[in-house]
Design a protein around this motif. Sequence first.
Motif, PDB file in Angstrom:
ATOM      1  N   TYR A   1       0.824  -1.255  -0.044  1.00  0.00           N
ATOM      2  CA  TYR A   1      -0.027   0.148  -0.056  1.00  0.00           C
ATOM      3  C   TYR A   1       1.083   1.226  -0.132  1.00  0.00           C
ATOM      4  CZ  TYR A   1       0.823  -0.257   5.138  1.00  0.00           C
ATOM      5  OH  TYR A   1       1.457  -0.291   6.263  1.00  0.00           O
ATOM      6  N   TRP A   2       2.080   1.203   0.379  1.00  0.00           N
ATOM      7  CA  TRP A   2       3.144   2.160   0.363  1.00  0.00           C
ATOM      8  C   TRP A   2       3.252   2.909  -1.179  1.00  0.00           C
ATOM      9  CZ3 TRP A   2       5.010   5.377   4.139  1.00  0.00           C
ATOM     10  CH2 TRP A   2       5.251   4.769   5.474  1.00  0.00           C
ATOM     11  N   ILE A   3       3.050   1.878  -2.117  1.00  0.00           N
ATOM     12  CA  ILE A   3       3.289   2.410  -3.701  1.00  0.00           C
ATOM     13  C   ILE A   3       2.368   3.443  -4.332  1.00  0.00           C
ATOM     14  CG2 ILE A   3       3.638   1.640  -5.932  1.00  0.00           C
ATOM     15  CD1 ILE A   3       4.978  -1.114  -4.845  1.00  0.00           C
ATOM     16  N   PRO A   4       0.909   2.840  -4.105  1.00  0.00           N
ATOM     17  CA  PRO A   4      -0.053   3.998  -4.475  1.00  0.00           C
ATOM     18  C   PRO A   4      -0.223   5.371  -3.718  1.00  0.00           C
ATOM     19  CG  PRO A   4      -1.077   2.067  -3.289  1.00  0.00           C
ATOM     20  CD  PRO A   4       0.300   1.691  -3.524  1.00  0.00           C
ATOM     21  N   VAL A   5       0.305   5.062  -2.488  1.00  0.00           N
ATOM     22  CA  VAL A   5       0.190   6.371  -1.658  1.00  0.00           C
ATOM     23  C   VAL A   5       1.413   7.154  -1.989  1.00  0.00           C
ATOM     24  CG1 VAL A   5       0.685   7.215   0.793  1.00  0.00           C
ATOM     25  CG2 VAL A   5      -0.796   5.267   0.401  1.00  0.00           C
ATOM     26  N   ALA A   6       2.563   6.497  -2.093  1.00  0.00           N
ATOM     27  CA  ALA A   6       3.800   7.371  -2.699  1.00  0.00           C
ATOM     28  C   ALA A   6       3.614   7.928  -4.101  1.00  0.00           C
ATOM     29  CB  ALA A   6       4.998   6.277  -2.538  1.00  0.00           C
ATOM     30  N   LEU A   7       2.962   7.302  -4.811  1.00  0.00           N
ATOM     31  CA  LEU A   7       2.925   7.800  -6.313  1.00  0.00           C
ATOM     32  C   LEU A   7       1.904   8.964  -6.359  1.00  0.00           C
ATOM     33  CD1 LEU A   7       3.471   6.830  -9.092  1.00  0.00           C
ATOM     34  CD2 LEU A   7       1.148   5.557  -9.388  1.00  0.00           C
ATOM     35  N   ILE A   8       0.615   8.838  -5.626  1.00  0.00           N
ATOM     36  CA  ILE A   8      -0.106  10.124  -5.256  1.00  0.00           C
ATOM     37  C   ILE A   8       0.755  11.146  -4.724  1.00  0.00           C
ATOM     38  CG2 ILE A   8      -2.127  11.125  -4.352  1.00  0.00           C
ATOM     39  CD1 ILE A   8      -3.234   8.193  -4.471  1.00  0.00           C
ATOM     40  N   PHE A   9       1.299  11.067  -3.744  1.00  0.00           N
ATOM     41  CA  PHE A   9       2.221  12.053  -3.024  1.00  0.00           C
ATOM     42  C   PHE A   9       3.299  12.556  -4.062  1.00  0.00           C
ATOM     43  CE2 PHE A   9       6.141  13.002  -0.474  1.00  0.00           C
ATOM     44  CZ  PHE A   9       5.746  14.048  -0.055  1.00  0.00           C
ATOM     45  N   VAL A  10       3.998  11.869  -4.740  1.00  0.00           N
ATOM     46  CA  VAL A  10       5.229  12.468  -5.749  1.00  0.00           C
ATOM     47  C   VAL A  10       4.468  12.970  -6.524  1.00  0.00           C
ATOM     48  CG1 VAL A  10       6.911  11.701  -7.121  1.00  0.00           C
ATOM     49  CG2 VAL A  10       6.774  10.435  -4.946  1.00  0.00           C
TER      50      VAL A  10
END
Length: 325
Positions: free
Chosen positions: A116-125
Motif C-alpha cells: 500500500y506504500w506504492i499507490p500512496v507514494a505515487l499520489i504524493f510524488v
Amino acid sequence: MTVVFALITLTGLFIIEFFYFRVADHFNIIDKPNHRSSHNTVTIRGGGIIFTLAALIFFFTFGLQYPYFILGLFLISLISFLDDIFTLNNKVRLGIHLLSVILIFYQWQLFSLSWYWIPVALIFVIGTINAYNFMDGINGITGGYSLLAIATLFYINEQVISFTSSDLLITVGLSLLVFNFFNFRKKAKCFAGDVGSVSIAFIVVFLMGQLVIQTQNFNYILLLLFYGLDAVTTIVFRVIRKENIFEAHRSHFYQFLSNEKKWPHLVVVSIYILIQLIINTLLILLVGKDSLTALFLIVMSGIVFLVVRFTTEGKERLIKSVTNE
C-alpha cells in the motif's frame, strides 16, 4: 559540513548561476510575458537549474550518497530543462518522469515495504511535483516556500529525528539562497522554469518521503499544506466551472492577489511563507503523531482558506463559468 566549506559552496553556486545566466542569454533561454503571465518583462528562464547542480555537488563531495535519487533527479531535471527550451513530446516527458519516480521509490526501498506504500507514494510524488509546477507563477514563491520547507526539514533532522543527510539539506538550502537572491525581488533576474520547479519538488518529495517512511508518520505532509490547499481548491473550482484542468490558467489564489488585486509579489509570497511557518510550528510542537489533531488542523485550515477565497474573490468568479481569465 563546516562553515568554511559552506561558504565555499555558496560562492561556487553564485559563480555557477552567473555562468548559467551568460549561457541562457547567449542561447535566448528567456521567458516572454503573455496574457497569463504575472510579469511584464523578458526574463531569463531556468535559473532553478542550480537546485540540481547543488544536489550533484553534494553527491560527488559527500561520498556518492543516494545514487538512485540523484540519477532520478538528473533525468527529470534534464527532460524538464529540454522541455523549457523545445517543448517535448508528452509521452517522452511522462516516460522520463515515471522512470525518475521508480528510481526514487528504489532509493526509499519502497518495494520492500507493504504494497500500500506504492499507490500512496505515487499520489504524493506526482501530486507534489504538479502542485509545485502549478504554483510557480510569481517572483519568490517557489524559492521562498521551498527554503522554508528545507529549513524545517533541517530542524527536524537535527532536533527531532535524524532521517537524512544534513549535508544534503544544507547544500540544497544554499542553492535556494542563491536562487532567491536573483528571484525574490520586485524585478526578478531569473525564473525557476520547469527545470527549477520540478527539480526542487523532486528534492523536497525525496526528503519528505525519507521522513515519512522512517517515522511512519503521514502528518509530515502538512509541511506543504498551504501549497496543497491552493492547488487542490483551484482544481476543484475549475472542475465545477467545467474548465480543462490541464490547460494553462491563472486561477490560483496567489495569482488572484497578484494579478487582480495588484498586491506586490513579495507581499503575497511572504503571507504564504508566514502561514506555512505557523502550520510547521504547530505540526512540530503540537501535532506530532496525533492523527486526529492533524485532521483537525487540515479541516480548519481548509475552511478558513475557503472562506477567505469566497470573501475576496467572490462566488461568481469561483463557481460560475467564464470564457477568459
